[in-house]
Design a protein around this motif. Structure first.
Motif, PDB file in Angstrom:
ATOM      1  N   SER A  60       0.844  -1.187   0.000  1.00 31.81           N
ATOM      2  CA  SER A  60       0.000   0.000   0.000  1.00 31.81           C
ATOM      3  C   SER A  60       0.880   1.238   0.000  1.00 31.81           C
ATOM      4  O   SER A  60       2.063   1.169   0.357  1.00 31.81           O
ATOM      5  N   PHE A  61       0.308   2.374  -0.418  1.00 36.35           N
ATOM      6  CA  PHE A  61       1.103   3.599  -0.488  1.00 36.35           C
ATOM      7  C   PHE A  61       0.273   4.813  -0.105  1.00 36.35           C
ATOM      8  O   PHE A  61      -0.945   4.825  -0.228  1.00 36.35           O
ATOM      9  N   VAL A  62       0.977   5.844   0.349  1.00 35.74           N
ATOM     10  CA  VAL A  62       0.439   7.192   0.500  1.00 35.74           C
ATOM     11  C   VAL A  62       1.428   8.099  -0.216  1.00 35.74           C
ATOM     12  O   VAL A  62       2.604   8.152   0.134  1.00 35.74           O
ATOM     13  N   TRP A  63       0.943   8.819  -1.209  1.00 35.92           N
ATOM     14  CA  TRP A  63       1.798   9.624  -2.074  1.00 35.92           C
ATOM     15  C   TRP A  63       1.340  11.073  -1.977  1.00 35.92           C
ATOM     16  O   TRP A  63       0.214  11.396  -2.340  1.00 35.92           O
ATOM     17  N   GLN A  64       2.205  11.956  -1.495  1.00 42.80           N
ATOM     18  CA  GLN A  64       1.900  13.378  -1.405  1.00 42.80           C
ATOM     19  C   GLN A  64       2.748  14.128  -2.421  1.00 42.80           C
ATOM     20  O   GLN A  64       3.969  14.077  -2.374  1.00 42.80           O
ATOM     21  N   GLN A  65       2.081  14.804  -3.343  1.00 41.76           N
ATOM     22  CA  GLN A  65       2.774  15.597  -4.352  1.00 41.76           C
ATOM     23  C   GLN A  65       2.587  17.063  -4.009  1.00 41.76           C
ATOM     24  O   GLN A  65       1.452  17.530  -3.854  1.00 41.76           O
ATOM     25  N   ARG A  66       3.674  17.793  -3.869  1.00 41.52           N
ATOM     26  CA  ARG A  66       3.658  19.217  -3.561  1.00 41.52           C
ATOM     27  C   ARG A  66       4.547  19.914  -4.574  1.00 41.52           C
ATOM     28  O   ARG A  66       5.749  20.046  -4.374  1.00 41.52           O
ATOM     29  N   SER A  67       3.939  20.313  -5.698  1.00 40.15           N
ATOM     30  CA  SER A  67       4.683  20.857  -6.838  1.00 40.15           C
ATOM     31  C   SER A  67       5.720  19.823  -7.264  1.00 40.15           C
ATOM     32  O   SER A  67       5.364  18.719  -7.600  1.00 40.15           O
ATOM     33  N   GLU A  68       6.998  20.159  -7.225  1.00 39.22           N
ATOM     34  CA  GLU A  68       8.026  19.205  -7.648  1.00 39.22           C
ATOM     35  C   GLU A  68       8.417  18.223  -6.545  1.00 39.22           C
ATOM     36  O   GLU A  68       9.148  17.267  -6.802  1.00 39.22           O
TER      37      GLU A  68
END
Length: 196
Positions: A60-68
């Motif tokens: 399982s994953f948690v992916w946080q994208q904050r611009s780059e």
């Protein structure tokens, strides 16, 4: 069975991105396809599975994208452990909880070695949003069948389901395949910032 670090590499590869995206895969129902310039802040939670060289694993994953900047946490099956990845497209830090974080090229090389195959660095962040990566990462050919998707470089990306999130239509299930390797990603929850 693939070692847990192999799963982490799938997620790691998703963190690398460069340039602007090309036209998105057409989502169903007239909902807007994402614009990565506007949708640069998001969190996706879900599951992934990888098959490479006849072996497979899932997590399982948690992916946080904050611009780059990508902040990614991956957990393996049956409590096999966890891994965190932080990258801005230039720098990379991987922590497997052993107290020995891996940085830079050493991290990339070690994870590729454990995986046994090379995954597309730079493309997966865009593929997560239903977008081909910029043309500089390989030519794009649109799928002609009933399942939306595209071919980019040696990879075939298909989208089995979309989900509305705010004003966007985002993938709920996608599969990326190339010779001997298949990556399946299921997004159970998209979290977007409030609309202005």
């Amino acid at each position: 069975m693939l070692r847990f670090a192999r799963l982490a590499f799938v997620a790691l590869a998703a963190g690398f991105a460069f340039g602007c995206a090309t036209a998105p895969v057409a989502p169903p129902g007239g909902v807007l396809a994402p614009n990565p310039d506007e949708l640069s802040q998001w969190t996706a939670k879900g599951r992934l599975a990888l098959t490479a060289q006849g072996e497979g694993g899932s997590g399982s994953f948690v992916w946080q994208q904050r611009s780059e900047r990508t902040e990614l946490a991956v957990r393996g099956p049956l409590g096999a452990g966890g891994l965190s990845v932080v990258t801005d497209g230039e720098t990379l830090q991987v922590d497997d909880g052993s107290g020995q974080p891996i940085d830079g090229e050493a991290a990339r090389a070690a994870l590729e070695s454990r995986l046994g195959t090379r995954l597309p660095l730079g493309e997966l962040r865009y593929w997560m949003l239903g977008l081909p990566a910029p043309d500089a990462h390989g030519p794009v050919q649109r799928a002609t069948g009933a399942t939306p998707g595209f071919t980019q470089g040696d990879w075939v990306v298909s989208y089995e389901a979309f989900r509305g999130a705010g004003r966007w239509s985002l993938p709920a299930r996608l599969t990326a395949t190339t010779a001997g390797t298949r990556v399946r990603i299921v997004v159970d929850d998209w979290q977007l910032p409030p609309e202005p």
